[in-house]
Structures are given as C-alpha cells and as structure tokens.
Design an enzyme around this catalytic site. Structure first.
Site, PDB file in Angstrom:
ATOM      1  N   ASN A   1       0.848  -1.205   0.000  1.00  0.00           N
ATOM      2  CA  ASN A   1       0.000   0.000   0.000  1.00  0.00           C
ATOM      3  C   ASN A   1       0.880   1.250   0.000  1.00  0.00           C
ATOM      4  OD1 ASN A   1      -2.695   1.129   0.259  1.00  0.00           O
ATOM      5  ND2 ASN A   1      -2.168   1.688   2.376  1.00  0.00           N
TER       6      ASN A   1
ATOM      7  N   GLU B   1      -7.538   4.530   0.120  1.00  0.00           N
ATOM      8  CA  GLU B   1      -7.754   5.566   1.142  1.00  0.00           C
ATOM      9  C   GLU B   1      -8.273   6.857   0.533  1.00  0.00           C
ATOM     10  OE1 GLU B   1      -4.365   5.970   3.771  1.00  0.00           O
ATOM     11  OE2 GLU B   1      -3.953   3.832   3.735  1.00  0.00           O
TER      12      GLU B   1
ATOM     13  N   ASP C   1      -9.785  10.166  -0.422  1.00  0.00           N
ATOM     14  CA  ASP C   1     -10.542  11.317   0.088  1.00  0.00           C
ATOM     15  C   ASP C   1     -10.088  12.542  -0.681  1.00  0.00           C
ATOM     16  OD1 ASP C   1      -8.120  11.859   1.451  1.00  0.00           O
ATOM     17  OD2 ASP C   1      -8.911  11.198   3.382  1.00  0.00           O
TER      18      ASP C   1
HETATM   19  O1  9MR Z   1      -6.433   8.174   9.563  1.00  0.00           O
HETATM   20  C1  9MR Z   1      -5.473   7.596  10.418  1.00  0.00           C
HETATM   21  C2  9MR Z   1      -5.370   8.376  11.705  1.00  0.00           C
HETATM   22  O2  9MR Z   1      -6.589   8.237  12.427  1.00  0.00           O
HETATM   23  C3  9MR Z   1      -4.217   7.877  12.549  1.00  0.00           C
HETATM   24  O3  9MR Z   1      -4.003   8.777  13.611  1.00  0.00           O
HETATM   25  C4  9MR Z   1      -2.930   7.721  11.755  1.00  0.00           C
HETATM   26  C5  9MR Z   1      -1.888   6.966  12.564  1.00  0.00           C
HETATM   27  O4  9MR Z   1      -2.291   5.684  12.888  1.00  0.00           O
HETATM   28  O5  9MR Z   1      -3.157   6.988  10.566  1.00  0.00           O
HETATM   29  C6  9MR Z   1      -4.137   7.547   9.714  1.00  0.00           C
HETATM   30  O6  9MR Z   1      -4.265   6.727   8.570  1.00  0.00           O
HETATM   31  C7  9MR Z   1      -3.169   6.707   7.668  1.00  0.00           C
HETATM   32  C8  9MR Z   1      -3.072   5.312   7.093  1.00  0.00           C
HETATM   33  O7  9MR Z   1      -2.942   4.376   8.134  1.00  0.00           O
HETATM   34  C9  9MR Z   1      -1.922   5.181   6.122  1.00  0.00           C
HETATM   35  N1  9MR Z   1      -2.000   6.196   5.089  1.00  0.00           N
HETATM   36  C10 9MR Z   1      -2.165   7.570   5.548  1.00  0.00           C
HETATM   37  C11 9MR Z   1      -3.382   7.661   6.481  1.00  0.00           C
HETATM   38  C12 9MR Z   1      -3.645   9.096   6.888  1.00  0.00           C
HETATM   39  O8  9MR Z   1      -2.580   9.580   7.623  1.00  0.00           O
END
Ligand code: 9MR
Length: 370
Positions: free
Chosen positions: A205, A273, A275
């Site tokens: 990913n 993911e 958005d």
């Molecule tokens: O959206 C996620 C956020 O709630 C968390 O704080 C963060 C750390 O765990 O991760 C965010 O999700 C990420 C995803 O796991 C990987 N790609 C980027 C996403 C946005 O930062």
C-alpha cells in the site's frame, strides 16, 4: 410447432423481462453497495469501531458498503500494548460488525515505519530481536484473522518520493537484518505473510504513487521483480488522499496509465484511502464550487477504476465529514473530504460515485467477482 414456437417466444419474453429487471435494479440502485455489487467491485470505507455505537454511523456503513477496513485498530500501536501481548478486542469488534452485515474486511497494516508503539521504537532491539518480533507479529495477527480478513496491506508506505526505500526501524534503523539491501526486507515480510495465511491477498500500500512519478515507477519495478521471482504479492493499494484543487483530467489520465501497467503484472489494484479535501472557511464550510469539483474528482477515480479490470476495490478513508483525519492533520484548514456530510447526508460526491457505479459496463459484469 405453433405450441413450441409459442413456448420459445414466452421463454424469450421472460428472459428479456429478467434482463430489464436486472438493468432497472442497476439504474435505480438504492445504495453504493447495491450498485457496486452489481458492477462487480468492492466499495469500502475505513472504520473506527468506537464510532459504531453511533446509530447513524453504523447504519450508514451497513447500508452503503460491502467492505470495511480498520482505520487504526489493526496497527501495531493498537494491537501491541507491550512486547508480550496482543490486544485484538477492537479489531474483533470490527470483524463481527462486518460479518453480521455480510461485508469483507481489509486488514491494515502489518509493517509500517511510522506509528509504532514506544516500547518498540525505544526498546533498543537488535536486528535479530526485531526480525523475531516482526515475524511473530505477522504470524500471530494473520493467523488470528485467518478466514476473516481477505486482504492485508502487508507493507505500508515503504518508499520515499524518489522511489528509494525509506529509513525505518524495519529497514535500517537498525532493521531486520537486510539494511542497504533495498526491497529485500519487503520481500521477506511478504514471504512471512504468505506462510501465516496462504489464502489472504497480500498488498503493498502506498501514498502519492497513484499517477506516473518516481515513486509509482519504483512500486511498479518492485512488484514486477517480485512477480518474476514468485515472491507472494497479489496487489497494490493506491491510497489517493488528494486535494480538490487538482487537475482532474491529468489525474485521471495518469491514474489510468498506472492502473494499466500494474494490471499488466497480473495483480489486483485497490484504491485504498480515497478522500478529496477542500479548503474550509472559519465556520468549517467549503465553497459550493469546491464541492462540485470534488464530485468530479470522485467520479473520475471511480471511472478509472471500473475501466480497468485489475481494479477490484474502491475505498474511502472514512465516509462522513464528521470524522476524518484531515481536520486535525491540516489544523482545521481543510476537510469536508468525504461523500457524506457531518449529518450523514449524501453530498454531490456521493451521487457522482453512485452514478459511476451504476453506469453500464458489460465487460466488467462478465468478470464480476471481486
Ligand atoms: O487516519 C489515520 C489516523 O486516524 C491515525 O491517527 C494515523 C496513525 O495511525 O493513521 C491515519 O491513517 C493513515 C493510514 O494508516 C496510512 N496512510 C495515511 C493515512 C492518513 O494519515
């Protein structure tokens, strides 16, 4: 004779009626899920199980999606409170919700250089210890969710914008024993993942590698090399956190080109993911023209995916503007990035996704089993 002809005619009319019925169920799809089921694609959202207790949240997920993914609760920082234990409670809750609504679960993520617990990053472990810890983590987590999680992001965001392997605890700080051997540590963890659950689909990913650039070139080269040497990898996840200000035509053309070359490797692609963030004013609102543009971005991404048979899932990173990582990440400057507003009302973006999912694509329906 006449009787037989009559029967044939009546069968024919019945068949045509069935076809009409089927196509009407498409044009009148009541949810993203219905339209996606018919189009033969998975439509998903990232979910936080703590929010499932909110009735609107839960009912919208159940109605609109046929796949969910843990936004956070299958990451190291949630699953691993300390070196000795695994806390599967929130992940299990998400899986139960999916099962009770007939949805697939994507797992995210087994290996990432960021957001690891302090006991791990500050534990001064040797490469041998880290290798043992990571192997054990992958094995236990995948075995725990075996048969429940159909696809895993095995490795997340391991490359930088130039396509080089990022410095990380798993690669070279101090790493699991393959520092300076570039993608060798990624190969190793895919092999461990395959040993742990031979039936799960294994994904790499990545962020900001959706179009054609140095990072996506490196992802392509890595996957091509893995496939040639039979390293077990089944797919690439394209994150697609994008701003509404983007050049939509250019994005769509580049995404299509990237999807085509990835599919040529015989793998699947998931949009993982998606958005589309918009600027916010002081009241937290966005300009209506930005929300209209946003709908066109969503439409183009869904269209590009559906036009590529290798693209088997489209997932947004959350679904309601009430909850999104973008607000805190941008310190309140951007947001409103998702298909439902803060009151769970569908936005123009929702309608654009629904329309694209419902558009007739006969070639896709022939292959409809994501
Ligand atoms: O959206 C996620 C956020 O709630 C968390 O704080 C963060 C750390 O765990 O991760 C965010 O999700 C990420 C995803 O796991 C990987 N790609 C980027 C996403 C946005 O930062």
């Amino acid at each position: 004779m006449a009787y037989e002809t009559g029967m044939r005619l009546s069968k024919c009319i019945k068949r045509r009626a069935l076809v009409l019925l089927v196509s009407c169920s498409v044009c009148g799809a009541q949810s993203l899920r219905q339209a996606a089921d018919h189009a033969g694609v998975l439509i998903g959202t990232a979910v936080r199980p703590s929010q499932l207790s909110e009735a609107n949240y839960a009912s919208t997920v159940a109605r609109e999606y046929n796949m969910i993914e843990a936004e956070d609760v299958m990451k190291w920082w949630v699953l691993r409170p300390d070196e000795a234990s695994f806390d599967f409670r929130q992940g299990d809750e998400l899986v139960r919700f999916a099962q009770s609504h007939g949805m697939k679960v994507r797992g995210h993520c087994l290996v990432w250089g960021r957001y690891n617990p302090d006991w791990l990053t500050q534990g001064h472990f040797t490469t041998e210890q880290l290798s043992r810890l990571l192997h054990e983590h992958i094995t236990n987590v995948m075995k725990h969710y075996s048969g429940q999680v159909f696809a895993w992001d095995v490795v997340n965001e391991a490359l930088d914008e130039n396509g080089n392997v990022r410095d990380s605890i798993w690669y070279n700080q101090p790493g699991i024993g393959m520092s300076s051997k570039e993608t060798a540590y990624i190969e190793q963890v895919f092999r461990w993942a395959h040993e742990a659950d031979a039936h799960a689909l294994l994904f790499y990913n990545e962020a900001e590698g959706e179009g054609m650039n140095r990072k996506s070139d490196a992802v392509y080269a890595m996957v091509k090399d893995f496939r040639q040497r039979h390293v077990p990898i089944d797919g690439v996840g394209l994150q697609m956190h994008v701003p509404v200000e983007m050049d939509i035509e250019r994005m769509a053309a580049q995404l299509q080109a990237n999807l085509t070359r990835l599919a040529s490797l015989g793998i699947q692609v998931h949009i993982t993911e998606l958005d589309v963030s918009a600027p916010l004013n002081a009241k937290g609102n966005s300009r209506s023209e930005d929300l209209m543009r946003q709908a066109e971005v969503y439409r183009s991404v869904v269209r590009a995916c559906l036009d590529s048979l290798g693209c088997t899932a489209i997932q947004t990173w959350g679904f309601t503007d009430k909850y999104s990582w973008i607000g805190s990440h941008s310190h309140g400057a951007r947001g409103n990035a998702l298909p439902f507003d803060r009151a769970y009302m569908p936005k123009a973006s929702y309608r654009a996704i629904l329309q694209e999912l419902s558009a007739d694509r006969p070639s896709r329906q022939l292959h409809a089993s994501p």
